[in-house]
Scaffold this motif. Structure first.
Motif, PDB file in Angstrom:
ATOM      1  N   LEU A 172      -9.399   4.329  -1.805  1.00  0.00           N
ATOM      2  CA  LEU A 172      -8.861   5.671  -2.051  1.00  0.00           C
ATOM      3  C   LEU A 172      -8.086   6.120  -0.815  1.00  0.00           C
ATOM      4  CD1 LEU A 172      -8.698   8.331  -3.675  1.00  0.00           C
ATOM      5  CD2 LEU A 172     -10.892   8.961  -2.617  1.00  0.00           C
ATOM      6  N   VAL A 173      -6.872   6.566  -1.015  1.00  0.00           N
ATOM      7  CA  VAL A 173      -6.042   7.016   0.098  1.00  0.00           C
ATOM      8  C   VAL A 173      -5.230   8.223  -0.365  1.00  0.00           C
ATOM      9  CG1 VAL A 173      -4.122   5.474  -0.494  1.00  0.00           C
ATOM     10  CG2 VAL A 173      -4.423   6.223   1.878  1.00  0.00           C
ATOM     11  N   GLN A 174      -4.917   9.083   0.565  1.00  0.00           N
ATOM     12  CA  GLN A 174      -4.083  10.233   0.241  1.00  0.00           C
ATOM     13  C   GLN A 174      -2.624   9.821   0.142  1.00  0.00           C
ATOM     14  OE1 GLN A 174      -4.926  13.269   3.202  1.00  0.00           O
ATOM     15  NE2 GLN A 174      -6.421  14.236   1.835  1.00  0.00           N
ATOM     16  N   ALA A 175      -1.870  10.580  -0.612  1.00  0.00           N
ATOM     17  CA  ALA A 175      -0.431  10.333  -0.713  1.00  0.00           C
ATOM     18  C   ALA A 175       0.187  10.330   0.685  1.00  0.00           C
ATOM     19  CB  ALA A 175       0.225  11.393  -1.581  1.00  0.00           C
ATOM     20  N   GLY A 176       1.070   9.365   0.901  1.00  0.00           N
ATOM     21  CA  GLY A 176       1.675   9.189   2.208  1.00  0.00           C
ATOM     22  C   GLY A 176       0.938   8.218   3.102  1.00  0.00           C
ATOM     23  N   GLY A 177      -0.247   7.834   2.700  1.00  0.00           N
ATOM     24  CA  GLY A 177      -1.052   6.915   3.496  1.00  0.00           C
ATOM     25  C   GLY A 177      -0.693   5.462   3.249  1.00  0.00           C
ATOM     26  N   SER A 178      -1.485   4.591   3.864  1.00  0.00           N
ATOM     27  CA  SER A 178      -1.221   3.152   3.798  1.00  0.00           C
ATOM     28  C   SER A 178      -2.481   2.379   3.448  1.00  0.00           C
ATOM     29  CB  SER A 178      -0.706   2.649   5.148  1.00  0.00           C
ATOM     30  OG  SER A 178       0.510   3.266   5.500  1.00  0.00           O
ATOM     31  N   ASP A 236      11.896  -2.355  -7.520  1.00  0.00           N
ATOM     32  CA  ASP A 236      12.708  -1.272  -6.954  1.00  0.00           C
ATOM     33  C   ASP A 236      11.850  -0.092  -6.506  1.00  0.00           C
ATOM     34  OD1 ASP A 236      15.555  -1.696  -9.210  1.00  0.00           O
ATOM     35  OD2 ASP A 236      15.034  -2.689  -7.321  1.00  0.00           O
ATOM     36  N   SER A 237      10.771   0.132  -7.222  1.00  0.00           N
ATOM     37  CA  SER A 237       9.933   1.295  -6.944  1.00  0.00           C
ATOM     38  C   SER A 237       9.179   1.190  -5.618  1.00  0.00           C
ATOM     39  CB  SER A 237       8.923   1.496  -8.080  1.00  0.00           C
ATOM     40  OG  SER A 237       8.115   0.344  -8.234  1.00  0.00           O
ATOM     41  N   VAL A 238       9.113  -0.013  -5.044  1.00  0.00           N
ATOM     42  CA  VAL A 238       8.351  -0.178  -3.798  1.00  0.00           C
ATOM     43  C   VAL A 238       9.197  -0.682  -2.636  1.00  0.00           C
ATOM     44  CG1 VAL A 238       6.280  -0.678  -5.172  1.00  0.00           C
ATOM     45  CG2 VAL A 238       7.600  -2.576  -4.194  1.00  0.00           C
ATOM     46  N   LYS A 239      10.454  -0.979  -2.885  1.00  0.00           N
ATOM     47  CA  LYS A 239      11.319  -1.491  -1.826  1.00  0.00           C
ATOM     48  C   LYS A 239      11.378  -0.532  -0.652  1.00  0.00           C
ATOM     49  CE  LYS A 239      14.448  -4.467  -4.427  1.00  0.00           C
ATOM     50  NZ  LYS A 239      15.803  -4.613  -5.009  1.00  0.00           N
ATOM     51  N   GLY A 240      11.254  -1.083   0.533  1.00  0.00           N
ATOM     52  CA  GLY A 240      11.306  -0.274   1.743  1.00  0.00           C
ATOM     53  C   GLY A 240       9.960   0.315   2.148  1.00  0.00           C
ATOM     54  N   ARG A 241       8.968   0.234   1.269  1.00  0.00           N
ATOM     55  CA  ARG A 241       7.651   0.780   1.573  1.00  0.00           C
ATOM     56  C   ARG A 241       6.565  -0.282   1.562  1.00  0.00           C
ATOM     57  NH1 ARG A 241       5.511   3.944  -1.881  1.00  0.00           N
ATOM     58  NH2 ARG A 241       6.751   3.292  -3.690  1.00  0.00           N
ATOM     59  N   PHE A 242       6.722  -1.314   0.757  1.00  0.00           N
ATOM     60  CA  PHE A 242       5.742  -2.387   0.664  1.00  0.00           C
ATOM     61  C   PHE A 242       6.309  -3.641   1.336  1.00  0.00           C
ATOM     62  CE2 PHE A 242       3.249  -1.090  -3.441  1.00  0.00           C
ATOM     63  CZ  PHE A 242       3.104   0.189  -2.942  1.00  0.00           C
ATOM     64  N   THR A 243       5.429  -4.411   1.956  1.00  0.00           N
ATOM     65  CA  THR A 243       5.839  -5.664   2.577  1.00  0.00           C
ATOM     66  C   THR A 243       4.835  -6.750   2.229  1.00  0.00           C
ATOM     67  OG1 THR A 243       6.824  -4.480   4.451  1.00  0.00           O
ATOM     68  CG2 THR A 243       6.425  -6.834   4.728  1.00  0.00           C
ATOM     69  N   ILE A 244       5.332  -7.858   1.717  1.00  0.00           N
ATOM     70  CA  ILE A 244       4.479  -9.002   1.413  1.00  0.00           C
ATOM     71  C   ILE A 244       4.601 -10.005   2.560  1.00  0.00           C
ATOM     72  CG2 ILE A 244       6.243 -10.270   0.104  1.00  0.00           C
ATOM     73  CD1 ILE A 244       3.987 -11.109  -1.849  1.00  0.00           C
ATOM     74  N   SER A 272       3.509   4.672   2.820  1.00  0.00           N
ATOM     75  CA  SER A 272       4.061   5.842   2.111  1.00  0.00           C
ATOM     76  C   SER A 272       3.651   5.826   0.644  1.00  0.00           C
ATOM     77  CB  SER A 272       5.585   5.870   2.249  1.00  0.00           C
ATOM     78  OG  SER A 272       5.976   5.884   3.604  1.00  0.00           O
ATOM     79  N   LEU A 273       2.377   5.648   0.425  1.00  0.00           N
ATOM     80  CA  LEU A 273       1.885   5.521  -0.948  1.00  0.00           C
ATOM     81  C   LEU A 273       2.046   6.815  -1.726  1.00  0.00           C
ATOM     82  CD1 LEU A 273      -1.214   3.306  -0.247  1.00  0.00           C
ATOM     83  CD2 LEU A 273       0.574   2.776  -1.911  1.00  0.00           C
ATOM     84  N   LYS A 274       2.356   6.643  -3.007  1.00  0.00           N
ATOM     85  CA  LYS A 274       2.535   7.770  -3.911  1.00  0.00           C
ATOM     86  C   LYS A 274       1.439   7.734  -4.980  1.00  0.00           C
ATOM     87  CE  LYS A 274       7.555   7.351  -3.374  1.00  0.00           C
ATOM     88  NZ  LYS A 274       8.845   7.166  -4.079  1.00  0.00           N
ATOM     89  N   PRO A 275       1.114   8.862  -5.576  1.00  0.00           N
ATOM     90  CA  PRO A 275       0.076   8.873  -6.614  1.00  0.00           C
ATOM     91  C   PRO A 275       0.366   7.900  -7.764  1.00  0.00           C
ATOM     92  CG  PRO A 275       0.526  11.108  -5.901  1.00  0.00           C
ATOM     93  CD  PRO A 275       1.546  10.229  -5.220  1.00  0.00           C
ATOM     94  N   GLU A 276       1.632   7.693  -8.071  1.00  0.00           N
ATOM     95  CA  GLU A 276       1.968   6.768  -9.162  1.00  0.00           C
ATOM     96  C   GLU A 276       1.675   5.310  -8.821  1.00  0.00           C
ATOM     97  OE1 GLU A 276       3.937   9.129  -7.856  1.00  0.00           O
ATOM     98  OE2 GLU A 276       6.024   8.439  -7.673  1.00  0.00           O
ATOM     99  N   ALA A 277       1.278   5.032  -7.605  1.00  0.00           N
ATOM    100  CA  ALA A 277       0.864   3.679  -7.232  1.00  0.00           C
ATOM    101  C   ALA A 277      -0.584   3.393  -7.628  1.00  0.00           C
ATOM    102  CB  ALA A 277       1.020   3.471  -5.731  1.00  0.00           C
ATOM    103  N   THR A 278      -1.277   4.397  -8.124  1.00  0.00           N
ATOM    104  CA  THR A 278      -2.657   4.210  -8.557  1.00  0.00           C
ATOM    105  C   THR A 278      -2.725   3.188  -9.679  1.00  0.00           C
ATOM    106  OG1 THR A 278      -3.322   6.426  -7.900  1.00  0.00           O
ATOM    107  CG2 THR A 278      -4.648   5.346  -9.593  1.00  0.00           C
ATOM    108  N   ALA A 279      -3.498   2.131  -9.447  1.00  0.00           N
ATOM    109  CA  ALA A 279      -3.573   1.033 -10.412  1.00  0.00           C
ATOM    110  C   ALA A 279      -4.572   0.006  -9.903  1.00  0.00           C
ATOM    111  CB  ALA A 279      -2.210   0.375 -10.594  1.00  0.00           C
ATOM    112  N   ILE A 280      -4.869  -0.957 -10.756  1.00  0.00           N
ATOM    113  CA  ILE A 280      -5.566  -2.151 -10.304  1.00  0.00           C
ATOM    114  C   ILE A 280      -4.491  -3.146  -9.869  1.00  0.00           C
ATOM    115  CG2 ILE A 280      -7.109  -4.037 -10.905  1.00  0.00           C
ATOM    116  CD1 ILE A 280      -8.351  -2.208 -13.013  1.00  0.00           C
ATOM    117  N   TYR A 281      -4.648  -3.684  -8.683  1.00  0.00           N
ATOM    118  CA  TYR A 281      -3.689  -4.631  -8.128  1.00  0.00           C
ATOM    119  C   TYR A 281      -4.267  -6.038  -8.207  1.00  0.00           C
ATOM    120  CZ  TYR A 281      -0.668  -0.928  -6.466  1.00  0.00           C
ATOM    121  OH  TYR A 281       0.206   0.135  -6.402  1.00  0.00           O
TER     122      TYR A 281
END
Length: 121
Positions: free
Chosen positions: A11-17, A62-70, A85-94
């Motif tokens: 669990l992380v707040q929006a904007g977190g990593s 496209d939705s994660v470019k510039g914020r996610f790095t593999i 820079s996580l956003k609430p819409e990133a909530t999911a099972i990965y």
């Protein structure tokens, strides 16, 4: 036995990593393309990112470019997904998955069990 084990969700707040890990056993990650996928409640699974077997080619939605790095650590036989820079819409099972040929194929050979990521607003 081939296995992929994800970890690092939470669990992380929006904007977190968060940094997700995908630890492989039974095969070596530098022989496979490794992808990250996510599935939110009520939605279809979507591809997030992928790194090819050479480790030099990466792909991002496209939705994660510039914020996610593999990235990949061959010594640890592990692939990482750094999510900033996580956003609430990133909530999911990965999930991570491995394909013996390339990124972007419709079917991957092996899948992990998933790790929950929840981003609060």
């Amino acid at each position: 036995e081939v296995q992929l084990v994800e970890s690092g969700g939470g669990l992380v707040q929006a904007g977190g990593s968060l940094r997700l890990s995908c630890a492989a056993s039974g095969f070596t990650v530098d022989d496979y393309a490794i992808g990250w996928f996510r599935q939110a409640p009520g939605k279809e699974r979507e591809g997030v990112s992928c790194i090819d077997s050479s480790g030099t080619i990466t792909y991002y939605a496209d939705s994660v470019k510039g914020r996610f790095t593999i990235s990949r650590d061959n010594a640890k036989n592990t692939v990482f997904l750094q999510m900033n820079s996580l956003k609430p819409e990133a909530t999911a099972i990965y999930y991570c998955a491995a394909d013996r040929f390339s990124c972007g194929r419709p079917q991957y050979d092996y899948w992990g069990q998933g790790t929950q990521v929840t981003v609060s607003s």
